[in-house]
Write an enzyme that holds these catalytic residues in place. Structure first.
Site, short mmCIF file in Angstrom:
data_model
loop_
_atom_site.label_atom_id
_atom_site.label_comp_id
_atom_site.label_asym_id
_atom_site.label_seq_id
_atom_site.Cartn_x
_atom_site.Cartn_y
_atom_site.Cartn_z
N LYS A 83 -21.61 22.99 -3.48
CA LYS A 83 -21.55 24.42 -3.68
C LYS A 83 -22.10 25.32 -2.67
CE LYS A 83 -21.09 24.40 -8.93
NZ LYS A 83 -21.62 24.54 -10.03
N LYS B 95 -12.85 25.65 -12.02
CA LYS B 95 -12.75 27.06 -12.43
C LYS B 95 -12.96 27.84 -11.02
CE LYS B 95 -16.05 26.21 -15.90
NZ LYS B 95 -17.41 26.38 -16.68
N LYS C 88 -10.41 18.05 -7.77
CA LYS C 88 -10.47 18.08 -9.23
C LYS C 88 -10.15 19.51 -9.66
CE LYS C 88 -15.12 19.57 -10.17
NZ LYS C 88 -16.59 19.61 -10.00
P1 TYM Z 1 -19.58 22.57 -16.15
O1 TYM Z 1 -19.73 23.85 -16.82
O2 TYM Z 1 -19.04 22.74 -14.82
O3 TYM Z 1 -18.27 21.77 -16.96
C1 TYM Z 1 -18.17 21.55 -18.23
C2 TYM Z 1 -17.77 19.93 -18.54
O4 TYM Z 1 -16.66 19.80 -18.03
C3 TYM Z 1 -16.30 18.79 -17.49
N1 TYM Z 1 -15.27 18.94 -16.32
C4 TYM Z 1 -14.42 18.12 -16.19
N2 TYM Z 1 -14.13 17.03 -16.94
C5 TYM Z 1 -12.82 16.35 -16.29
N3 TYM Z 1 -12.29 16.94 -15.44
C6 TYM Z 1 -12.32 17.93 -14.81
N4 TYM Z 1 -11.59 18.34 -13.68
C7 TYM Z 1 -13.73 18.70 -15.00
N5 TYM Z 1 -14.20 19.89 -14.70
C8 TYM Z 1 -15.37 20.21 -15.42
C9 TYM Z 1 -17.95 18.68 -16.68
O5 TYM Z 1 -18.14 17.34 -16.08
C10 TYM Z 1 -18.76 18.86 -17.99
O6 TYM Z 1 -19.06 17.86 -18.58
N6 TYM Z 1 -23.96 20.94 -15.07
C11 TYM Z 1 -22.84 20.84 -16.20
C12 TYM Z 1 -23.61 21.59 -17.21
C13 TYM Z 1 -24.66 21.11 -17.81
C14 TYM Z 1 -25.06 20.08 -18.69
C15 TYM Z 1 -26.13 20.07 -18.99
C16 TYM Z 1 -24.01 19.11 -18.98
C17 TYM Z 1 -25.87 21.90 -17.99
N7 TYM Z 1 -26.81 21.11 -18.57
C18 TYM Z 1 -26.94 18.74 -19.79
C19 TYM Z 1 -24.70 17.95 -19.78
C20 TYM Z 1 -26.07 17.97 -20.16
C21 TYM Z 1 -21.60 21.65 -15.49
O7 TYM Z 1 -21.65 22.46 -14.58
O8 TYM Z 1 -20.63 21.68 -16.41
#
Ligand code: TYM
Length: 344
Positions: A114, A209, A206
């Protein structure tokens, strides 16, 4: 030491919720509701680690909430809220900033991706992102965390932080009567055919967004025609589908589409290949379009309907924040005693 079983997970409100977020995370959140007490959080404080337009953040927060509710998360039985309404997340994150080591955070690949080449210009928040994530989970002493594959390293860090806190404060934890360990080792739940959904344009990247081409992903609010078009244009190879899973090995695009089909229909990939082995992509893609439109069409429609009623969504978030806050406050009281902060 046994801890009460509890699920926690979060999703960032950064726009363009896509099929990866749904299959890798949200759909699995729904499935866990029968077995666990669950807390699902819209992590707006994580979102601002990179610039967010303050006029766009509230609708994005409500959109993620709508996705949770429209997917079938029950905000009465479980807890749905946005992170910034429970100040204890930030408070515990500070303590964890003093437990985690620079070397641990320096190894985080997501920060490197990032921040890109201009690391000096990245926010301090982006670097400390994983300690806030550990605080999100551990302020509820959650034991299970459903996430996609890309969050695995952050989860490992959360486990390391929990362990180091327990070790560093061992004597104080015991002296205050909290038993052998204060924090559990949260277990990542990364299972099923959709833990890493790939871009529809490039099977080596992957689905994300931030990818500039909208054709690389299916957004949860895409209409039926757009979903159909994106699947028809998805990159493939010229071979027909194999009839066994090992035949997908060097074929990332085929593997991805089969994984999507499997996750949407709730069957293993092997079963999808029993049905479609030998078929041309044109045939398989038509079936996938029908399935995706059937599953995602109503979800997107319901999300669009719900965001028209921000008052309702905000009331769900406020109620969730009050209930989450009560649990978090208890944890923080204990943490303050353990660390040695004089408190009211
Ligand atoms: P974020 O907002 O990027 O994504 C949310 C969830 O979606 C999953 N994800 C995917 N799974 C499969 N294939 C993909 N291409 C894909 N893109 C995204 C992510 O793995 C995630 O589960 N850091 C985290 C948010 C967070 C969090 C937490 C998660 C903050 N605090 C505590 C668990 C526990 C994030 O940026 O997810």
């Amino acid at each position: 030491m046994t801890f009460k079983e509890r699920v926690f997970s979060g999703v960032q409100p950064t726009g363009n919720l896509h099929l990866g977020n749904y299959l890798g995370a949200i759909a699995r959140f729904v499935a866990l509701q029968d077995k666990f007490d669950c807390i699902y959080c819209v992590v707006d404080m994580h979102a601002i680690t990179v610039w967010q337009d303050p006029t766009e953040l509230p609708p994005a927060t409500r959109e993620v909430t709508a996705a949770f509710l429209a997917s079938g998360i029950d905000p009465k039985k479980h807890i749905v809220f946005n992170q910034s309404q429970v100040a204890e997340h930030a408070e515990l994150a500070w303590v964890f900033n003093c437990v985690a080591r620079m070397g641990w955070l320096n190894r985080m690949t997501q920060f490197k991706e990032k921040a890109g080449k201009d690391k000096e210009n990245a926010s301090v928040g982006l670097f400390a992102y994983p300690t806030l994530m550990a605080a999100d989970i551990l302020v509820y002493r959650a034991t299970h965390v459903p996430v996609g594959e890309d969050q695995k390293q952050h989860l490992e860090l959360a486990r390391d932080i929990a362990q180091k806190f327990n070790n560093d404060f061992d004597a104080s934890i015991k002296a205050h009567g909290f038993g052998e360990a204060f924090f559990p080792q949260p277990e990542p739940l990364i299972t099923g055919p959709a833990t890493r959904i790939m871009s529809l344009r490039d099977g080596s990247k992957k689905m994300s967004k931030s990818e500039p081409s909208d054709y690389s992903r299916i957004n949860l609010t895409d209409d039926a025609d757009t979903i159909a078009q994106k699947i028809r244009k998805a990159k493939t190879d010229p071979e027909p589908l194999p009839s066994e899973e090992k035949g997908l090995d060097p074929r990332p695009e085929a593997d991805n589409l089969v994984g999507i089909y499997a996750a949407l229909s709730g069957v293993p990939k092997a079963q999808v290949l029993t049905q479609f082995g030998g078929a041309q992509f044109s045939v398989f893609k038509s079936a996938l379009v029908d399935l995706a439109v059937e599953k995602l069409g109503p979800l997107g429609g319901e999300m669009k309907r719900m965001v028209q009623d921000p008052v309702y969504i905000d009331s769900v978030l406020a109620d969730g924040a009050a209930r989450a806050g009560a649990i978090a406050a208890e944890t923080m009281k204990a943490v303050k005693d353990i660390v040695g902060f004089v408190r009211r």
